[in-house]
Design a protein around this motif. Structure first.
Motif, PDB file in Angstrom:
ATOM      1  N   GLY A  89      31.454  10.743 -59.867  1.00  0.00           N
ATOM      2  CA  GLY A  89      32.179  11.318 -60.839  1.00  0.00           C
ATOM      3  C   GLY A  89      31.348  12.493 -61.440  1.00  0.00           C
ATOM      4  O   GLY A  89      30.328  12.885 -61.258  1.00  0.00           O
ATOM      5  N   TYR A  90      32.426  13.165 -62.194  1.00  0.00           N
ATOM      6  CA  TYR A  90      31.930  14.384 -62.908  1.00  0.00           C
ATOM      7  C   TYR A  90      30.614  14.206 -63.858  1.00  0.00           C
ATOM      8  O   TYR A  90      29.853  15.245 -63.903  1.00  0.00           O
ATOM      9  N   GLU A  91      30.616  12.984 -64.390  1.00  0.00           N
ATOM     10  CA  GLU A  91      29.328  12.733 -65.321  1.00  0.00           C
ATOM     11  C   GLU A  91      28.131  12.398 -64.643  1.00  0.00           C
ATOM     12  O   GLU A  91      26.977  12.318 -65.268  1.00  0.00           O
ATOM     13  N   CYS A  92      27.966  12.559 -63.361  1.00  0.00           N
ATOM     14  CA  CYS A  92      26.657  12.166 -62.472  1.00  0.00           C
ATOM     15  C   CYS A  92      26.054  13.617 -62.127  1.00  0.00           C
ATOM     16  O   CYS A  92      24.851  13.309 -61.597  1.00  0.00           O
ATOM     17  N   ILE A  93      26.461  14.718 -62.631  1.00  0.00           N
ATOM     18  CA  ILE A  93      25.690  16.016 -62.422  1.00  0.00           C
ATOM     19  C   ILE A  93      25.146  16.511 -63.583  1.00  0.00           C
ATOM     20  O   ILE A  93      25.767  16.697 -64.594  1.00  0.00           O
ATOM     21  N   GLY A  94      23.787  17.020 -63.540  1.00  0.00           N
ATOM     22  CA  GLY A  94      23.233  17.565 -64.647  1.00  0.00           C
ATOM     23  C   GLY A  94      23.857  18.659 -65.308  1.00  0.00           C
ATOM     24  O   GLY A  94      23.835  18.911 -66.408  1.00  0.00           O
ATOM     25  N   ALA A  95      24.414  19.583 -64.262  1.00  0.00           N
ATOM     26  CA  ALA A  95      24.955  20.835 -64.815  1.00  0.00           C
ATOM     27  C   ALA A  95      26.154  20.511 -65.758  1.00  0.00           C
ATOM     28  O   ALA A  95      26.757  21.347 -66.490  1.00  0.00           O
ATOM     29  N   ASN A  96      26.682  19.338 -65.767  1.00  0.00           N
ATOM     30  CA  ASN A  96      28.162  18.824 -66.289  1.00  0.00           C
ATOM     31  C   ASN A  96      27.556  18.344 -67.583  1.00  0.00           C
ATOM     32  O   ASN A  96      28.465  17.933 -68.370  1.00  0.00           O
ATOM     33  N   GLY A  97      26.124  18.014 -67.853  1.00  0.00           N
ATOM     34  CA  GLY A  97      25.982  17.531 -69.037  1.00  0.00           C
ATOM     35  C   GLY A  97      25.350  16.137 -69.059  1.00  0.00           C
ATOM     36  O   GLY A  97      24.764  15.587 -69.982  1.00  0.00           O
ATOM     37  N   SER A  98      25.017  15.552 -67.848  1.00  0.00           N
ATOM     38  CA  SER A  98      24.384  14.439 -67.728  1.00  0.00           C
ATOM     39  C   SER A  98      23.073  14.525 -67.963  1.00  0.00           C
ATOM     40  O   SER A  98      21.973  15.489 -67.360  1.00  0.00           O
ATOM     41  N   THR A  99      22.257  13.638 -68.738  1.00  0.00           N
ATOM     42  CA  THR A  99      20.872  13.422 -68.848  1.00  0.00           C
ATOM     43  C   THR A  99      20.254  12.262 -68.284  1.00  0.00           C
ATOM     44  O   THR A  99      18.774  12.271 -68.119  1.00  0.00           O
ATOM     45  N   HIS A 100      20.879  11.530 -67.577  1.00  0.00           N
ATOM     46  CA  HIS A 100      20.686  10.351 -66.927  1.00  0.00           C
ATOM     47  C   HIS A 100      20.086  10.575 -65.305  1.00  0.00           C
ATOM     48  O   HIS A 100      19.260  10.137 -64.619  1.00  0.00           O
ATOM     49  N   TYR A 101      21.091  11.352 -64.857  1.00  0.00           N
ATOM     50  CA  TYR A 101      20.908  11.587 -63.362  1.00  0.00           C
ATOM     51  C   TYR A 101      20.302  12.847 -63.018  1.00  0.00           C
ATOM     52  O   TYR A 101      20.553  14.123 -63.908  1.00  0.00           O
ATOM     53  N   LYS A 102      19.552  13.074 -61.916  1.00  0.00           N
ATOM     54  CA  LYS A 102      18.357  14.286 -61.669  1.00  0.00           C
ATOM     55  C   LYS A 102      19.088  14.683 -60.361  1.00  0.00           C
ATOM     56  O   LYS A 102      19.270  14.222 -59.295  1.00  0.00           O
ATOM     57  N   THR A 103      19.626  16.067 -60.755  1.00  0.00           N
ATOM     58  CA  THR A 103      20.103  16.925 -59.541  1.00  0.00           C
ATOM     59  C   THR A 103      19.872  18.116 -59.711  1.00  0.00           C
ATOM     60  O   THR A 103      20.589  19.197 -60.046  1.00  0.00           O
ATOM     61  N   PRO A 104      18.479  18.544 -59.756  1.00  0.00           N
ATOM     62  CA  PRO A 104      18.192  19.800 -59.820  1.00  0.00           C
ATOM     63  C   PRO A 104      18.559  20.981 -58.810  1.00  0.00           C
ATOM     64  O   PRO A 104      18.589  22.274 -59.175  1.00  0.00           O
ATOM     65  N   ARG A 105      19.033  20.413 -57.640  1.00  0.00           N
ATOM     66  CA  ARG A 105      19.334  21.388 -56.753  1.00  0.00           C
ATOM     67  C   ARG A 105      20.882  21.866 -56.910  1.00  0.00           C
ATOM     68  O   ARG A 105      21.446  22.918 -56.826  1.00  0.00           O
ATOM     69  N   LEU A 106      21.849  20.988 -57.182  1.00  0.00           N
ATOM     70  CA  LEU A 106      23.022  21.228 -57.659  1.00  0.00           C
ATOM     71  C   LEU A 106      23.137  22.020 -58.818  1.00  0.00           C
ATOM     72  O   LEU A 106      24.316  22.881 -58.960  1.00  0.00           O
ATOM     73  N   ASP A 107      22.430  21.671 -59.851  1.00  0.00           N
ATOM     74  CA  ASP A 107      22.216  22.235 -61.105  1.00  0.00           C
ATOM     75  C   ASP A 107      21.921  23.852 -60.909  1.00  0.00           C
ATOM     76  O   ASP A 107      22.342  24.797 -61.556  1.00  0.00           O
ATOM     77  N   ALA A 108      20.927  24.000 -59.989  1.00  0.00           N
ATOM     78  CA  ALA A 108      20.403  25.435 -59.638  1.00  0.00           C
ATOM     79  C   ALA A 108      21.707  26.178 -59.023  1.00  0.00           C
ATOM     80  O   ALA A 108      22.021  27.413 -59.332  1.00  0.00           O
ATOM     81  N   LEU A 109      22.606  25.642 -58.253  1.00  0.00           N
ATOM     82  CA  LEU A 109      23.745  26.215 -57.610  1.00  0.00           C
ATOM     83  C   LEU A 109      24.648  26.504 -58.603  1.00  0.00           C
ATOM     84  O   LEU A 109      25.170  27.747 -58.567  1.00  0.00           O
ATOM     85  N   ASN A 141      19.097  16.153 -50.282  1.00  0.00           N
ATOM     86  CA  ASN A 141      19.567  16.760 -48.987  1.00  0.00           C
ATOM     87  C   ASN A 141      20.583  17.835 -49.106  1.00  0.00           C
ATOM     88  O   ASN A 141      20.360  18.743 -48.232  1.00  0.00           O
ATOM     89  N   ILE A 142      21.138  18.079 -50.193  1.00  0.00           N
ATOM     90  CA  ILE A 142      21.747  19.307 -50.195  1.00  0.00           C
ATOM     91  C   ILE A 142      20.832  20.607 -50.345  1.00  0.00           C
ATOM     92  O   ILE A 142      21.145  21.554 -49.908  1.00  0.00           O
ATOM     93  N   GLY A 143      19.843  20.313 -50.971  1.00  0.00           N
ATOM     94  CA  GLY A 143      18.715  21.409 -50.979  1.00  0.00           C
ATOM     95  C   GLY A 143      18.159  21.695 -49.717  1.00  0.00           C
ATOM     96  O   GLY A 143      17.904  22.809 -49.565  1.00  0.00           O
ATOM     97  N   ARG A 144      17.952  20.792 -49.123  1.00  0.00           N
ATOM     98  CA  ARG A 144      17.447  21.236 -47.839  1.00  0.00           C
ATOM     99  C   ARG A 144      18.556  22.079 -46.949  1.00  0.00           C
ATOM    100  O   ARG A 144      18.032  22.747 -46.185  1.00  0.00           O
ATOM    101  N   LEU A 145      19.640  21.678 -46.993  1.00  0.00           N
ATOM    102  CA  LEU A 145      20.691  22.456 -46.404  1.00  0.00           C
ATOM    103  C   LEU A 145      20.960  23.910 -46.844  1.00  0.00           C
ATOM    104  O   LEU A 145      20.703  24.829 -46.066  1.00  0.00           O
ATOM    105  N   VAL A 146      20.761  24.013 -48.240  1.00  0.00           N
ATOM    106  CA  VAL A 146      20.842  25.279 -48.912  1.00  0.00           C
ATOM    107  C   VAL A 146      19.698  26.392 -48.464  1.00  0.00           C
ATOM    108  O   VAL A 146      19.667  27.548 -48.117  1.00  0.00           O
TER     109      VAL A 146
END
Length: 444
Positions: free
Chosen positions: A39-59, A239-244
């Motif tokens: 869901g939307y709430e699982c991405i740091g860029a969307n405001g989550s401080t609980h889940y770590k998604t540095p590569r998606l946050d960078a994108l 894994n998304i970061g690996r592909l990017v």
């Protein structure tokens, strides 16, 4: 008067110019990644401080983030809508199935010269001949001809690759096999336009250790616990970061559009801290917890960094967007969505005034959750008349009274009712008696 020597120079220049061939720009590559039950709430860029998604946050920082993207509430309905560009009432008939006669975005891109591949989770019919029939040149998939009880998607996975089952390996991790195949496909396709559709296995349950979890090394790779969900989210991001990074290493970043989203809301067994509250996942429900998903677009040199789009986006919009990116202007099939390409390029784009959803899961107890909605970013109207201000009532606990609405809210409700009425006239594949069609027992 032109001198003879100058005239000779002009003749030579004109002769050279006549030999120059204007080579059109290569069509952009497209990579569409869809996480499972995220869901939307699982991405740091969307405001989550609980889940770590540095590569998606960078994108997101380097591209465009969408705040109002809405999927179907369940895996298969979303896949059918995404791949065909049609609302579910037109062509969704059974869980874990898509009619092999349907034309998909892979067909359309393959027809104009794209190499096509699908990597990850299938769940569209138990038949190994289906990926090519749906337009994919290559595939690496779980849950293709082999059903779930024969093998899971994580440790010791059961995966079929281009028509052959891979040997089982207790030390193998399915998401790594999928990512490796995706990277290899990109390498082999770098000299021609390619389309990679990557419906990931992560982050669907069972919630089990990843290779980065402490339990993996100890051999306890199958112990289910919701606490592993956060680790799975981070491994998905890795894994998304690996592909990017691989696309960048080939010098293809400026000619490759990345789109990342989720197929539906988070599993109901997961509760996440988000924006000052505890948010329970809503997979399977038409509430925002079941349909509000992340969407990030990244295209180096084309999408201006740091963009946020607050308008409505639905999964029927992906197909026309991919056609537009590929330069296809003569597609003859029916599509319900609208291309996002002008928006991605910073060109004039009129946001949609409403978003429609038809949901009929067609398996088991989820049949009770079928329904239709029409919404704006702030309001949602159900086919049974329930009307919510979802911007302030996320849980949809306080239906608004039609008799006491403000003039603005009443106007919005009337507009949304007209949307529902118009779609009602277009028909439905819902069974007449309200019972779900006979389908498989798996609920993935």
């Amino acid at each position: 008067m032109i001198s003879p020597s100058f005239a000779r120079h002009i003749i030579i220049v004109l002769a050279l110019l006549s030999l120059v061939r204007i080579v059109p720009a290569a069509p952009p590559n497209i990579i569409l990644i869809m996480a499972d039950d995220l869901g939307y709430e699982c991405i740091g860029a969307n405001g989550s401080t609980h889940y770590k998604t540095p590569r998606l946050d960078a994108l997101s920082r380097e591209g465009m983030r969408f705040t109002h993207a809405y999927s179907q509430p369940l895996c298969t309905p979303t896949r059918v809508q995404l791949m065909t560009g049609k609302h579910n009432f037109r062509n969704y008939t059974q869980f874990a199935y898509m009619n092999p006669e349907e034309k998909t975005f892979a067909h359309a891109l393959k027809d104009v010269g794209y190499k096509t591949a699908i990597v990850g989770k299938w769940q569209l019919g138990y038949d190994s001949t289906l990926p090519p029939r749906f337009g994919f040149d290559e595939h690496c998939l779980w849950q293709l001809s082999a059903r779930k009880p024969e093998g899971e998607r994580y440790a010791n996975p059961l995966i079929e690759q281009n028509g052959k089952r891979l040997p089982r390996d207790p030390d193998a991790y399915g998401p790594d096999i999928f990512c490796d195949f995706a990277i290899d496909f990109v390498s082999r396709s770098k000299d021609a336009p390619f389309f990679l559709y990557y419906p990931m296995a992560l982050t669907h349950n069972p919630f089990v250790p990843t290779p980065d979890s402490a339990e993996w090394g100890s051999g306890d790779r199958y112990a289910e616990n919701p606490r592993h969900f956060a680790e799975m989210v981070t491994y998905m991001d890795k894994n998304i970061g690996r592909l990017v990074d691989h696309v960048a290493s080939l010098g293809l970043s400026e000619n490759t559009l990345f789109l990342f989203t989720g197929d539906n809301g988070t599993n109901r067994n997961i509760t996440s801290p988000f924006q000052g509250r505890m948010l329970q996942g809503g997979k399977g429900s038409l509430t925002d917890a079941g349909t509000h998903v992340p969407l990030i677009a990244w295209w180096a040199g084309t999408i201006k960094p740091g963009q946020t789009f607050e308008g409505l986006v639905g999964f029927e919009d992906f197909f026309p967007t991919l056609l537009d990116v590929a330069g296809v202007s003569d597609y003859k099939g029916r599509l319900d969505g609208r291309s996002l390409l002008p928006l991605l390029k910073g060109q004039p784009y009129e946001p949609k005034p409403w978003q429609f959803a038809h949901y009929d899961p067609r398996w088991g107890d989820n049949s009770a959750r079928r329904g239709r909605t029409a919404r704006t970013t702030d309001y949602k109207l159900y086919g049974d008349g329930r009307f919510y201000h979802v911007a302030s009532d996320f849980d949809e606990a306080k239906p608004l009274n039609a008799a006491t609405l403000s003039p603005d809210a009443a106007s919005i409700r009337a507009m949304l009712q007209q949307v529902l009425d118009d779609f009602e006239k277009q028909g439905s594949v819902m069974s007449a008696d309200g019972a779900p069609e006979k389908a498989g027992k798996q609920k993935d």
